[in-house]
Design a protein around this motif. Structure first.
Motif, short mmCIF file in Angstrom:
data_model
loop_
_atom_site.label_atom_id
_atom_site.label_comp_id
_atom_site.label_asym_id
_atom_site.label_seq_id
_atom_site.Cartn_x
_atom_site.Cartn_y
_atom_site.Cartn_z
N TRP A 25 0.85 -1.20 0.00
CA TRP A 25 0.00 0.00 0.00
C TRP A 25 0.88 1.25 0.00
CZ3 TRP A 25 -5.43 1.10 0.96
CH2 TRP A 25 -5.68 2.43 1.28
N ILE A 26 1.85 1.29 0.90
CA ILE A 26 2.72 2.47 1.01
C ILE A 26 3.50 2.68 -0.28
CG2 ILE A 26 4.75 3.39 2.21
CD1 ILE A 26 3.71 1.98 4.74
N PHE A 27 4.06 1.61 -0.82
CA PHE A 27 4.84 1.73 -2.05
C PHE A 27 3.98 2.21 -3.21
CE2 PHE A 27 6.17 -0.18 -6.09
CZ PHE A 27 7.43 0.37 -6.23
N TYR A 28 2.84 1.57 -3.40
CA TYR A 28 1.97 1.89 -4.54
C TYR A 28 1.46 3.33 -4.47
CZ TYR A 28 -2.22 1.92 -7.47
OH TYR A 28 -3.19 2.24 -8.39
N HIS A 29 0.90 3.72 -3.32
CA HIS A 29 0.31 5.05 -3.22
C HIS A 29 1.36 6.15 -3.24
CE1 HIS A 29 -3.23 2.70 -2.05
NE2 HIS A 29 -3.93 3.77 -2.32
N THR A 30 2.52 5.87 -2.68
CA THR A 30 3.60 6.87 -2.73
C THR A 30 4.13 7.01 -4.14
OG1 THR A 30 4.24 6.33 -0.45
CG2 THR A 30 5.85 7.51 -1.81
N ARG A 31 4.32 5.89 -4.81
CA ARG A 31 4.85 5.89 -6.17
C ARG A 31 3.90 6.54 -7.16
NH1 ARG A 31 9.95 5.23 -8.40
NH2 ARG A 31 9.79 4.38 -10.51
N PHE B 288 0.83 8.34 -6.37
CA PHE B 288 0.07 9.53 -5.99
C PHE B 288 0.82 10.47 -5.06
CE2 PHE B 288 -2.88 5.83 -6.31
CZ PHE B 288 -3.32 6.10 -7.60
N GLY B 289 2.08 10.11 -4.70
CA GLY B 289 2.91 11.01 -3.93
C GLY B 289 2.89 10.82 -2.43
N PHE C 134 -1.08 8.47 2.02
CA PHE C 134 -2.36 8.98 2.53
C PHE C 134 -3.21 9.62 1.44
CE2 PHE C 134 0.79 9.28 5.97
CZ PHE C 134 0.24 8.37 6.86
N VAL C 135 -2.75 9.56 0.20
CA VAL C 135 -3.52 10.09 -0.94
C VAL C 135 -4.18 8.90 -1.64
CG1 VAL C 135 -3.43 11.31 -3.13
CG2 VAL C 135 -1.98 12.06 -1.23
N LEU C 136 -5.50 8.93 -1.77
CA LEU C 136 -6.24 7.81 -2.35
C LEU C 136 -6.35 7.94 -3.86
CD1 LEU C 136 -9.17 7.52 0.22
CD2 LEU C 136 -6.93 6.43 0.27
N ALA C 137 -6.40 6.80 -4.51
CA ALA C 137 -6.53 6.79 -5.96
C ALA C 137 -7.82 7.45 -6.42
CB ALA C 137 -6.47 5.35 -6.47
N THR C 138 -8.87 7.36 -5.59
CA THR C 138 -10.17 7.92 -5.98
C THR C 138 -10.14 9.44 -6.10
OG1 THR C 138 -10.74 7.81 -3.62
CG2 THR C 138 -11.54 6.04 -5.02
N GLN C 139 -9.11 10.08 -5.56
CA GLN C 139 -9.02 11.53 -5.70
C GLN C 139 -8.70 11.95 -7.13
OE1 GLN C 139 -6.69 11.67 -1.60
NE2 GLN C 139 -6.96 13.73 -2.39
#
Length: 288
Positions: free
Chosen positions: A52-58, A60-61, A64-69
Motif C-alpha cells: 500500500w505504502i509503495f503503490y500510493h507513494t509511487r 500519488f505522492g 495517505f492520498v487515495l486513488a479515488t481523488q
C-alpha cells in the motif's frame, strides 16, 4: 489479516472489515488465544501494508492520498470529509437508497439479506440473555457491524450507487456471510421465517435472471425493476430471449438436482437440526 490487507489494495471498503474481525476472534474464555490470533492477524497485514505504502507513494505522492481523488471530476466532492470525497456523517437520503431505494436498494435486489439481518439481531438478543457467546453469535455480530459500516461509509460518498451496477455494489462483499448465517440457523427457524426466506430468495433469483438476460450495466439514475420490465417484456431483443432461455434451463436443472439430493438425504436420515457452532467450530452432523 493478509486477506483483508490484499482486499484493501483493490477495494478501499475492505478496510472496514478490520475492526469487526476482532469480534470473530474474541473469546472471553480463551483470552490468551484471542491475543495470539489478533497478533497473527496484525502480522498478516504487514506485506499488504508495505505494498500500500509503495503503490500510493509511487503513483500519488503519499500513502495517505487515495486513488479515488483522481477519478472523473463528477465523482469528486472536494471539501467534504476524508480525501475530499467521503463525508464522516452519512447522507440519510443515500442510506435510504442503499437499504430501501428502488435504484440500488437491498430491499429491491437482495431482500433475503434484510431477513437474515433480522434473524442475526434476534439471535444476538437471545444470546445476550442466555450469556452465550459461541462462534455463530460472533459471526452474526461481525456481519451486522460490517454491513452497518459499509452503509455508513458509502452513504457519505457521491458514488454510493456504484456506477452502472445492478444493485448495491459496494455492500455486496458482506452478503455471502449472511448466507453462511442462514445455512447455520435454517433448521431452527419457524415455518413463517423459512417461507419469508424462500420468497425473498426467489425474488433475488428472479432479479438475477432479469439482469443477466438483459443489461447488467443500468444507468445509476434508473429504478431497476421498471427498467428491466421494459427491457424484457416491452423491448426484448433476440439476444435477451436466448439468454433468458439459457438461464431458465440452468436453474431448472439446478432445482431438479437439488430435489434429488434432498430426497436422498431424507432416505439416509439427514438432514438433522444443526445446533449452534461450538467455539472450536465443530457441531454434530450426519455421518458421511
Amino acid at each position: 489479516g493478509l486477506s483483508v490487507g490484499l482486499g484493501a489494495l483493490s477495494d478501499y471498503g475492505v478496510i472496514l472489515y478490520a475492526l469487526p474481525l476482532l469480534v470473530l476472534i474474541w473469546n472471553p474464555a480463551h483470552r490468551e488465544k484471542t491475543g495470539k490470533a489478533a497478533l497473527l492477524m496484525a502480522v498478516g497485514t504487514l506485506l499488504p501494508g508495505m505494498l500500500w505504502i509503495f503503490y500510493h507513494t509511487r503513483c500519488f505522492g503519499s500513502p495517505f492520498v487515495l486513488a479515488t481523488q483522481f477519478n472523473n471530476p463528477r465523482f469528486i466532492e472536494t471539501g467534504h470529509g476524508l480525501a475530499g470525497q467521503f463525508r464522516f456523517l452519512p447522507d440519510l437520503g443515500n442510506v435510504g437508497q442503499l437499504v430501501f431505494g428502488s435504484r440500488r436498494g437491498i430491499l429491491w435486489t437482495q431482500p433475503w439479506v434484510l431477513v437474515v439481518a433480522a434473524i442475526a439481531v434476534l439471535s444476538l438478543l437471545k444470546g445476550s440473555r442466555t450469556g452465550g457467546w459461541n462462534l455463530e453469535l460472533r459471526l452474526s455480530l461481525f456481519s451486522l457491524l460490517v454491513l452497518f459500516a459499509l452503509v455508513w461509509f458509502n452513504a457519505g460518498f457521491g458514488g454510493w450507487h456504484g456506477g452502472n451496477a445492478a444493485g448495491p455494489r459496494y455492500l455486496a462483499s458482506i452478503f455471502p456471510v449472511f448466507a453462511v448465517i442462514l445455512a447455520l440457523q435454517y433448521d431452527r427457524l419457524s415455518s413463517f421465517v423459512k417461507m419469508s426466506l424462500w420468497l425473498t430468495s426467489l425474488f433475488s433469483v428472479l432479479f438475477f435472471v432479469l439482469v443477466y438476460a438483459t443489461n447488467f450495466e443500468p444507468d445509476p439514475a434508473v429504478s431497476l425493476w421498471p427498467y428491466y420490465f421494459r427491457l424484457l417484456f416491452i423491448h426484448p431483443t433476440p439476444t435477451t430471449l436466448i439468454r433468458l432461455a439459457g438461464m431458465l434451463l440452468f436453474f431448472g436443472i439446478a432445482i431438479a438436482l437439488s430435489r434429488k439430493t434432498l430426497k436422498s438425504a431424507k432416505k439416509s436420515g439427514c438432514p438433522v437440526p444443526i445446533p449452534p457452532l461450538c467455539d472450536n467450530g465443530t457441531t454434530s452432523s450426519c455421518p458421511l
